[in-house]
Enzyme design. Sequence first.
Site, PDB file in Angstrom:
ATOM      1  N   TRP A 142      -8.697 -12.377  41.230  1.00 36.81           N
ATOM      2  CA  TRP A 142      -8.990 -13.531  42.340  1.00 36.81           C
ATOM      3  C   TRP A 142     -10.199 -13.296  42.908  1.00 36.81           C
ATOM      4  CZ3 TRP A 142     -11.213 -13.505  47.258  1.00 36.81           C
ATOM      5  CH2 TRP A 142     -10.853 -15.519  47.610  1.00 36.81           C
ATOM      6  N   ASP A 189     -10.802 -19.653  42.406  1.00 34.73           N
ATOM      7  CA  ASP A 189     -11.432 -20.775  43.584  1.00 34.73           C
ATOM      8  C   ASP A 189     -13.020 -19.782  44.394  1.00 34.73           C
ATOM      9  OD1 ASP A 189      -8.864 -21.347  44.646  1.00 34.73           O
ATOM     10  OD2 ASP A 189      -7.856 -19.601  46.250  1.00 34.73           O
ATOM     11  N   LYS A 204      -2.438 -31.637  41.850  1.00 35.96           N
ATOM     12  CA  LYS A 204      -2.878 -30.894  41.812  1.00 35.96           C
ATOM     13  C   LYS A 204      -1.554 -29.427  41.454  1.00 35.96           C
ATOM     14  CE  LYS A 204      -5.979 -27.329  43.654  1.00 35.96           C
ATOM     15  NZ  LYS A 204      -7.048 -27.220  44.942  1.00 35.96           N
ATOM     16  N   ASP A 264       1.260  -1.178  -0.010  1.00 38.28           N
ATOM     17  CA  ASP A 264       0.190  -0.346   0.090  1.00 38.28           C
ATOM     18  C   ASP A 264       0.381   1.791  -0.090  1.00 38.28           C
ATOM     19  OD1 ASP A 264      -1.785   2.426   0.989  1.00 38.28           O
ATOM     20  OD2 ASP A 264      -3.448   1.098   1.875  1.00 38.28           O
ATOM     21  N   ASP A 268      -0.383 -25.699  42.230  1.00 36.23           N
ATOM     22  CA  ASP A 268      -0.726 -24.471  42.647  1.00 36.23           C
ATOM     23  C   ASP A 268       0.417 -23.781  42.285  1.00 36.23           C
ATOM     24  OD1 ASP A 268      -2.337 -22.355  42.776  1.00 36.23           O
ATOM     25  OD2 ASP A 268      -2.617 -23.759  45.312  1.00 36.23           O
TER      26      ASP A 268
HETATM   27  C1  DGJ Z   1      -4.882 -21.608  45.943  1.00 37.88           C
HETATM   28  C2  DGJ Z   1      -5.715 -22.800  45.100  1.00 37.88           C
HETATM   29  O1  DGJ Z   1      -6.634 -22.009  44.490  1.00 37.88           O
HETATM   30  C3  DGJ Z   1      -7.247 -23.453  46.033  1.00 37.88           C
HETATM   31  O2  DGJ Z   1      -7.603 -24.774  45.794  1.00 37.88           O
HETATM   32  C4  DGJ Z   1      -6.338 -24.399  47.515  1.00 37.88           C
HETATM   33  O3  DGJ Z   1      -5.240 -25.535  46.939  1.00 37.88           O
HETATM   34  C5  DGJ Z   1      -5.914 -23.415  48.720  1.00 37.88           C
HETATM   35  N1  DGJ Z   1      -4.471 -22.625  47.670  1.00 37.88           N
HETATM   36  C6  DGJ Z   1      -4.104 -24.126  49.046  1.00 37.88           C
HETATM   37  O4  DGJ Z   1      -3.609 -23.079  49.965  1.00 37.88           O
END
Ligand code: DGJ
Length: 763
Positions: free
Chosen positions: A222, A572, A500, A100, A502
């Site tokens: 959060w 959470d 899990k 262009d 985290d």
């Molecule tokens: C944050 C997580 O999202 C929760 O489900 C739990 O595992 C807590 N931490 C534990 O400290």
Amino acid sequence: MRERSFFQSGVFGPPQHRRLGIFLAVAFCVPVIAPRCPALGQSASTESERIQYDDTTHTFRMDGAGVSYVFGVNQNGELQSLYWGKRLRPADPMPPARADGGTSAFDLPVNATPQEFAGWGGGLVVVPNLKITFPDGNRDLVLHYVSHTIQNNTLTITLKDISRDVAVDLTYKMDEETDILARSARIENRTQLPFTIEDVFAATWNLGPSNDYQLRYLTGRWAGEWNLQQTALHPGKVVLESRRGSTGDEVNPWFAIERSSQPDQDVGDVWFGALGWSGSWQINVETDWQNRVRITGGNTPFDFSYVLAPGQSLETPRFYGGYSNTGIGGASRLLHRFELDSIVPGAPHRRLRPVLYNSWEATGFDVNEAGQEALAEKAASIGVERFVMDDGWFGERKDDHAGLGDWYVNPQKFPQGLKPLIDKVHSLGMDFGLWVEPEMVNPNSDLYRKHPDWVLNFADRPRTEGRHQLVLNLARDDVRAYVYGFLDKLLSENDISFLKWDYNRNWSEPGWPAAPVEKQKEVYVKYVHNLYSILADLREKHQHVEIESCSGGGARVDLGILRLTDEAWPSDNTDPFDRLGIQDGFTYAYAPGVMMAWVTDSPSGMNGRSTSLVYRFLSSMQGGLGIGANLNKWTTEDFAAAKRLVGEYKAVRTTVQDGALYRLISPVGESEYSVTESVARDGHQAAIFAFLHSSQKGQPYPQLYLRGLDPNAVYSLHAHEGKLADGAVQRASGDYWMHHGVSISLRGDFQAAFFTLEREEAQ
Ligand code: DGJ
């Protein structure tokens, strides 16, 4: 493999002669390398048909069943976007790329031309894909086409600076099932001296002019993640970004752009994209004065720099892009299919999410052998398949002030280690999962006392704590070795099926004092690479172990982490009403099959809201079902109801997790209602979940017009929870359910219904 080079073939000579090339172009694409694509509607195309290069017009065309993506090399040697959208007919004309000219001296061609990947140089003012500072102070980078290859269904194009040996390999790969394109770039230093990359974005997606573009993106915080935002695009720039060191929940690295001022769930053109990156990131949506849109995404340039020594290269994250002409609902269904069949571990044969129990909301940090075993017995009695012990089992962990980093089993809580609990869980017919937060350390831990230099920090500066913890600098080889080592040991010594994983804070003071000053900012890239390599190595060695990505809820969900994790924790916030909105938002970008949802206690710890067990279950049954309630407080009736509901869930789990999701009524704004429908891949079943916030003025529940059914097939309707309206039909055609609809009866506050349609097989 086919390789072509303009320089080799002589079509393009040195820059001053390149304009000649364009005059050789013809107006219609004529294939010279590969045969044309099959007619529209045919879905199976071979590799050579899917990626075509026309060397008379210097045009690349990628065709999927429903999408065409076309770009070319213009007379200046730039890669120029030509088309991205609904599949074009094979004979449709595609004029060659032509830069262009711009409208004035203020509008240089380099900016007016929609480029696929532009270096910062030659007067570029739009967001560059690559910006480099060379050791002699030169910062001008002009990238032109050199050559390409087509191999393994992947198109790789090499660009090079007009005078310096900076090579960029651009990769394009179109997914066969969903037509979603994966794009990335590899930058290589072939010069004799190091240079510094200051900005690097994986790719730019270009959309043609329109006054009607609406941008959608997901924002949050959060306990309040996954809010779908919508804004009209006007000339200017929208920046979506995380500077947090990880994906973040403030904005998710996903976008969708609809061409309609009144977007509809299942109608209309939608372009969408998502980054496969779990560190800081940026997506820029630039709209120019002609209302053309450029979407450029990758690492955020904020606080970024990466030094490439001679011979070294840097690979960008992947930036995925897709197109749907069945609205934003169709766009999310494509993404879901792509994630489940091409991204997550084991794809396309991933395992369904088992029904799990998690101890967190029941016991908090106060875990011990007897308490967990008692919960495990109760969980098993309602049909739970996986028992997960959450935070609190390790080090001196009594609350969130201590213990992170010290990954030994707490001897007071588990005097004989984890084995007795794991054996008990197995004896109850469940597998065992464990919570870890490997990237963090509490200052009150043996690890930190021994290695205070292992965290992100700037020398002699404060170290800001979040949840009383600091972030380990995973970019360091010794930290990487420690984290991999303790996880490998944990998984080798215990029969654990699930972690899990985290990650409960963002970065602060992202310094790396032990690295040479000029390399310290590489922490943004090396941290994420090491995180990915730890996950990949663990998965390789412990192949039966599944992993959940959790980050204080949904702060690390993206297509990078999902390559290495089997599921994600969206929030959470487990209040079942709030969850309807959170889950609705989550599914714009991510599949219900990776979305975990727990049934927890009532009143909810988040809002103090009371809801029935049925309501809580039905809210959680829209994804991977989990139970996180304190089972010690349940009545006999609760256990009986839970057992029935878990059974009902298992009968539709494949449909919910793997099927096509239709949002019949989204729980956004002030909506009193929320309804989802999941249709099984083979069409044999549909599962419908309907929710009512509170009846108003005697208003009946809206008629539900189902979608995605075979119009000619006959389906029978089964109400599992909640009531159909009096006199409701129970057997009818797909057309009937989609056009006459279903009448259900829901009245009161926080009411819910669940019903299925089962297709009758033709005789
Ligand atoms: C944050 C997580 O999202 C929760 O489900 C739990 O595992 C807590 N931490 C534990 O400290």
